[in-house]
Design an enzyme around this catalytic site. Structure first.
Site, PDB file in Angstrom:
ATOM      1  N   ARG A   1      35.078  37.269  38.206  1.00  0.00           N
ATOM      2  CA  ARG A   1      35.975  36.250  38.760  1.00  0.00           C
ATOM      3  C   ARG A   1      35.625  34.864  38.245  1.00  0.00           C
ATOM      4  O   ARG A   1      36.314  33.899  38.546  1.00  0.00           O
ATOM      5  CB  ARG A   1      35.737  36.222  40.238  1.00  0.00           C
ATOM      6  CG  ARG A   1      36.698  36.538  41.342  1.00  0.00           C
ATOM      7  CD  ARG A   1      37.874  37.021  41.531  1.00  0.00           C
ATOM      8  NE  ARG A   1      38.417  36.928  42.852  1.00  0.00           N
ATOM      9  CZ  ARG A   1      38.697  37.968  43.623  1.00  0.00           C
ATOM     10  NH1 ARG A   1      38.396  39.172  43.253  1.00  0.00           N
ATOM     11  NH2 ARG A   1      39.299  37.782  44.769  1.00  0.00           N
TER      12      ARG A   1
ATOM     13  N   ARG B   1      51.829  42.992  52.506  1.00  0.00           N
ATOM     14  CA  ARG B   1      50.848  44.044  52.181  1.00  0.00           C
ATOM     15  C   ARG B   1      50.184  44.639  53.430  1.00  0.00           C
ATOM     16  O   ARG B   1      49.682  43.910  54.273  1.00  0.00           O
ATOM     17  CB  ARG B   1      49.783  43.440  51.267  1.00  0.00           C
ATOM     18  CG  ARG B   1      48.576  44.320  51.042  1.00  0.00           C
ATOM     19  CD  ARG B   1      47.909  44.019  49.748  1.00  0.00           C
ATOM     20  NE  ARG B   1      47.161  42.777  49.760  1.00  0.00           N
ATOM     21  CZ  ARG B   1      46.519  42.298  48.693  1.00  0.00           C
ATOM     22  NH1 ARG B   1      46.587  42.938  47.543  1.00  0.00           N
ATOM     23  NH2 ARG B   1      45.860  41.176  48.774  1.00  0.00           N
TER      24      ARG B   1
ATOM     25  N   ARG C   1      43.286  31.203  48.043  1.00  0.00           N
ATOM     26  CA  ARG C   1      42.822  32.204  47.078  1.00  0.00           C
ATOM     27  C   ARG C   1      43.491  31.995  45.721  1.00  0.00           C
ATOM     28  O   ARG C   1      42.867  32.167  44.680  1.00  0.00           O
ATOM     29  CB  ARG C   1      43.092  33.616  47.619  1.00  0.00           C
ATOM     30  CG  ARG C   1      42.159  33.951  48.802  1.00  0.00           C
ATOM     31  CD  ARG C   1      42.648  35.135  49.607  1.00  0.00           C
ATOM     32  NE  ARG C   1      42.730  36.353  48.838  1.00  0.00           N
ATOM     33  CZ  ARG C   1      43.526  37.375  49.140  1.00  0.00           C
ATOM     34  NH1 ARG C   1      44.311  37.323  50.204  1.00  0.00           N
ATOM     35  NH2 ARG C   1      43.540  38.440  48.392  1.00  0.00           N
TER      36      ARG C   1
HETATM   37  P1  AMP Z   1      39.906  40.671  46.691  1.00  0.00           P
HETATM   38  O1  AMP Z   1      39.973  41.884  47.551  1.00  0.00           O
HETATM   39  O2  AMP Z   1      39.564  41.009  45.260  1.00  0.00           O
HETATM   40  O3  AMP Z   1      41.119  39.802  46.803  1.00  0.00           O
HETATM   41  O4  AMP Z   1      38.660  39.796  47.228  1.00  0.00           O
HETATM   42  C1  AMP Z   1      38.630  39.294  48.546  1.00  0.00           C
HETATM   43  C2  AMP Z   1      37.630  38.158  48.639  1.00  0.00           C
HETATM   44  O5  AMP Z   1      36.312  38.645  48.320  1.00  0.00           O
HETATM   45  C3  AMP Z   1      37.858  37.003  47.685  1.00  0.00           C
HETATM   46  O6  AMP Z   1      38.779  36.052  48.209  1.00  0.00           O
HETATM   47  C4  AMP Z   1      36.453  36.438  47.552  1.00  0.00           C
HETATM   48  O7  AMP Z   1      36.090  35.676  48.697  1.00  0.00           O
HETATM   49  C5  AMP Z   1      35.590  37.691  47.562  1.00  0.00           C
HETATM   50  N1  AMP Z   1      35.367  38.241  46.195  1.00  0.00           N
HETATM   51  C6  AMP Z   1      35.793  39.443  45.728  1.00  0.00           C
HETATM   52  N2  AMP Z   1      35.379  39.652  44.466  1.00  0.00           N
HETATM   53  C7  AMP Z   1      34.670  38.544  44.119  1.00  0.00           C
HETATM   54  C8  AMP Z   1      33.985  38.157  42.925  1.00  0.00           C
HETATM   55  N3  AMP Z   1      33.965  38.944  41.826  1.00  0.00           N
HETATM   56  N4  AMP Z   1      33.374  36.945  42.918  1.00  0.00           N
HETATM   57  C9  AMP Z   1      33.375  36.150  44.012  1.00  0.00           C
HETATM   58  N5  AMP Z   1      34.005  36.449  45.157  1.00  0.00           N
HETATM   59  C10 AMP Z   1      34.645  37.655  45.222  1.00  0.00           C
END
Ligand code: AMP
Length: 226
Positions: free
Chosen positions: A92, A131, A175
């Protein structure tokens, strides 16, 4: 066909990375590694890592790189990822991508194949606000585009459908902003490394799957393996 590489699905929340990573992982028999899912599990279990991550996730901010990298390294040490894996939501940030490159070299795996999903902001907001996710198997639905047969119940395993707390409109905007600031530069990083492909993620699930399969087939023809 064996994968023998890392695939990375890059794109903002709601771009369809999870749905497609799930399908591709089944097709190639490799694990689907979602750092978001791993973090949500740590939060649910109340581990130390989960306690650190929880407030950041609730605000739609990224979790620090060192925490995420530790978690990923631990996950990759399991035998099921010896033949490759599909990352969804990782890396990320550019430092995460640089560290992943080092891990790949150490493991004797070649360059990753990176696919960036392009979707307009309006579509993303619409998708994320509709979702619902199965609390048992993780199957995702969209009440506007792909509703379950029975409202609130998963078609696949009958599990209860729930909404992610960070899918509310304000947090999604956060986000998306975090994505623009920290994750978008990764497209340039991977373009410079010659491994970036793109798909139009605004299309339906089947159409995006077909486009991805074409990308994978081209990569296999070019590199001699998938
Ligand atoms: P996601 O399910 O991929 O949308 O991730 C949900 C939340 O988890 C994000 O908004 C971040 O707070 C955290 N997160 C997930 N993957 C990462 C990553 N690779 N680096 C930093 N934060 C992450």
């Amino acid at each position: 066909m064996a994968l023998n590489r890392a695939m990375i699905f890059l794109g903002p929340p709601g771009a369809g990375k999870g749905t497609q990573a799930n399908r591709a992982a089944k097709r190639y028999g490799v694990p689907h590694l979602s750092t978001g899912d791993m973090l949500r599990e740590a939060v649910a279990q109340g581990t130390e890592l989960g306690r650190l991550a929880k407030p950041l996730m609730e605000r739609g901010e990224l979790v620090p790189d060192n925490i995420v990298m530790g978690m990923v390294e631990e996950r990759l040490a399991r035998p099921d990822s010896a033949q490759g894996f599909i990352f969804d939501g990782f890396p990320r940030t550019v430092p995460q991508a640089e560290q992943l490159d080092k891990i790949m070299v150490r493991r004797g795996l070649g360059k990753p194949l990176v696919v960036e999903f392009h979707v307009s902001s309006e579509t993303l907001l619409h998708r994320v606000s509709g979702r619902w996710t199965c609390s048992v198997g993780g199957e995702t639905y969209n009440i506007y585009e792909r509703p379950p047969k029975v409202p609130g119940i998963c078609d696949v395993d009958g599990g209860k459908l729930i909404q992610r707390t960070d899918d509310s409109a304000d947090i999604v905007r956060e986000r998306l902003a975090a994505y623009d600031r920290k994750t978008k530069p990764l497209a340039d990083y991977y373009r410079q490394h010659g491994v970036l492909e793109t798909v139009d993620g605004s299309k339906g699930v089947e159409e995006v799957s077909r486009a991805l399969n074409e990308i994978f087939a081209r990569a296999a023809g070019r590199d001699g393996h998938l």
